[in-house]
Design an enzyme around this catalytic site. Structure first.
Site, PDB file in Angstrom:
ATOM      1  N   PRO A  91      44.850  26.377  37.565  1.00  0.00           N
ATOM      2  CA  PRO A  91      43.747  25.965  38.440  1.00  0.00           C
ATOM      3  C   PRO A  91      44.225  25.274  39.714  1.00  0.00           C
ATOM      4  CG  PRO A  91      43.771  24.679  36.401  1.00  0.00           C
ATOM      5  CD  PRO A  91      44.793  25.735  36.254  1.00  0.00           C
ATOM      6  N   GLU A 118      47.642  20.975  28.432  1.00  0.00           N
ATOM      7  CA  GLU A 118      47.416  20.380  29.764  1.00  0.00           C
ATOM      8  C   GLU A 118      48.296  21.031  30.824  1.00  0.00           C
ATOM      9  OE1 GLU A 118      44.537  18.589  28.187  1.00  0.00           O
ATOM     10  OE2 GLU A 118      44.980  18.157  30.299  1.00  0.00           O
ATOM     11  N   ARG A 156      44.761  48.381  39.611  1.00  0.00           N
ATOM     12  CA  ARG A 156      43.888  49.393  40.213  1.00  0.00           C
ATOM     13  C   ARG A 156      44.350  49.745  41.630  1.00  0.00           C
ATOM     14  NH1 ARG A 156      39.730  47.853  43.197  1.00  0.00           N
ATOM     15  NH2 ARG A 156      38.418  49.580  42.517  1.00  0.00           N
ATOM     16  N   ASP A 171      36.567  49.175  48.701  1.00  0.00           N
ATOM     17  CA  ASP A 171      36.177  48.037  47.875  1.00  0.00           C
ATOM     18  C   ASP A 171      35.642  46.869  48.691  1.00  0.00           C
ATOM     19  OD1 ASP A 171      36.657  48.787  45.322  1.00  0.00           O
ATOM     20  OD2 ASP A 171      38.682  47.995  45.238  1.00  0.00           O
TER      21      ASP A 171
END
Ligand SMILES: NC(=O)c1ccno1
Length: 241
Positions: A91, A118, A156, A171
């Site tokens: 994150p 963690e 992809r 896209d």
């Protein structure tokens, strides 16, 4: 492309046997190797975590298993001078975008380190990680799901994976905008009708309609993308979006 994934939950990556990524593997476009981090743990209990220095909740992944794992995996390329690009989904990483996916799609060998608890001891990240990547501003239980997301977006883009190459170039985000709405038969569904322009056969008008809809949608939902386009245009002296 070779991909090595180090995790304490190899089964979490079983979706890589399915659908688009599964087909790419079956066709030899992608070569995926899963590794259980515990096989490198040096104690009888195969422990991979320990209490955090400085206190605080939860546990931190120990450096020893990761160091041993990445040393052994990296050595696979020593004979022919290949070196992997080591990715840690986290994150606190750089935001993952379509452009980032295109960058990674050009890399011949990726290694994903799936953290748990963690996180991974910072000395491992400092020494080994080439990329710390976040798939969004939220915290997951580990890096496995983020690895699946990153790998699908990258796979992809690999040549030969998606049948119609245009469906990749058209896209969302590829041109910096959100994609226009899409429709298929029937022309009328309840009280909703497919926009007439899409059934007109006038490809120039259809292109204009799709561009206008992409701009409208982007302005409405992601004005930040338009601002980014305008800034990029200002930087290279061309017009805005
Ligand atoms: N937001 C993320 O990319 C992430 C990765 C692991 N946990 O959260």
């Amino acid at each position: 492309m070779r991909v090595d994934i180090v995790t304490i939950f190899p089964d979490y990556l079983s979706p890589l046997e399915l659908s688009l990524v599964g087909r790419a593997r079956a066709r030899g476009i992608l070569d995926v190797h899963l590794h259980d981090l515990r096989q490198w743990a040096d104690d009888v209990h195969r422990s991979v975590d320990d209490a955090p220095y400085g206190g605080g909740p939860g546990m931190v992944m120990r450096p020893q298993p990761w160091w041993a794992a990445l040393t052994e995996i990296r050595a696979l390329g020593a004979a022919d001078g290949r070196r992997p690009r080591i990715v840690v989904p986290t994150p606190v990483g750089r935001p993952f975008t379509q452009a980032y996916a295109a960058d990674l799609a050009d890399v011949p060998w990726l290694v994903f380190c799936c953290g748990r608890y963690e996180g991974i001891d910072a000395r491992v990240i400092d020494e080994w990680a080439d990329d710390e990547i976040s798939i969004g501003d939220y915290v997951l239980a580990g890096g496995e799901v983020a690895t699946l997301v990153i790998l699908e977006a990258v796979t992809r883009l690999l040549p030969g994976v998606v049948g119609n190459a245009e469906s990749v170039t058209d896209d969302s985000f590829t041109d910096g905008l959100l994609e226009a709405p899409v429709y298929t038969r029937p022309a009328v569904w309840g009280d909703r009708e497919v926009p007439a322009v899409l059934r007109s056969g006038d490809h120039a008008a259809i292109g204009r309609w799709r561009r206008a809809e992409a701009l409208r949608r982007t302005a409405q939902r992601r004005p930040d993308l338009l601002a980014r386009q305008d800034q990029a245009a200002a930087d290279d002296g061309s017009g805005g979006a």
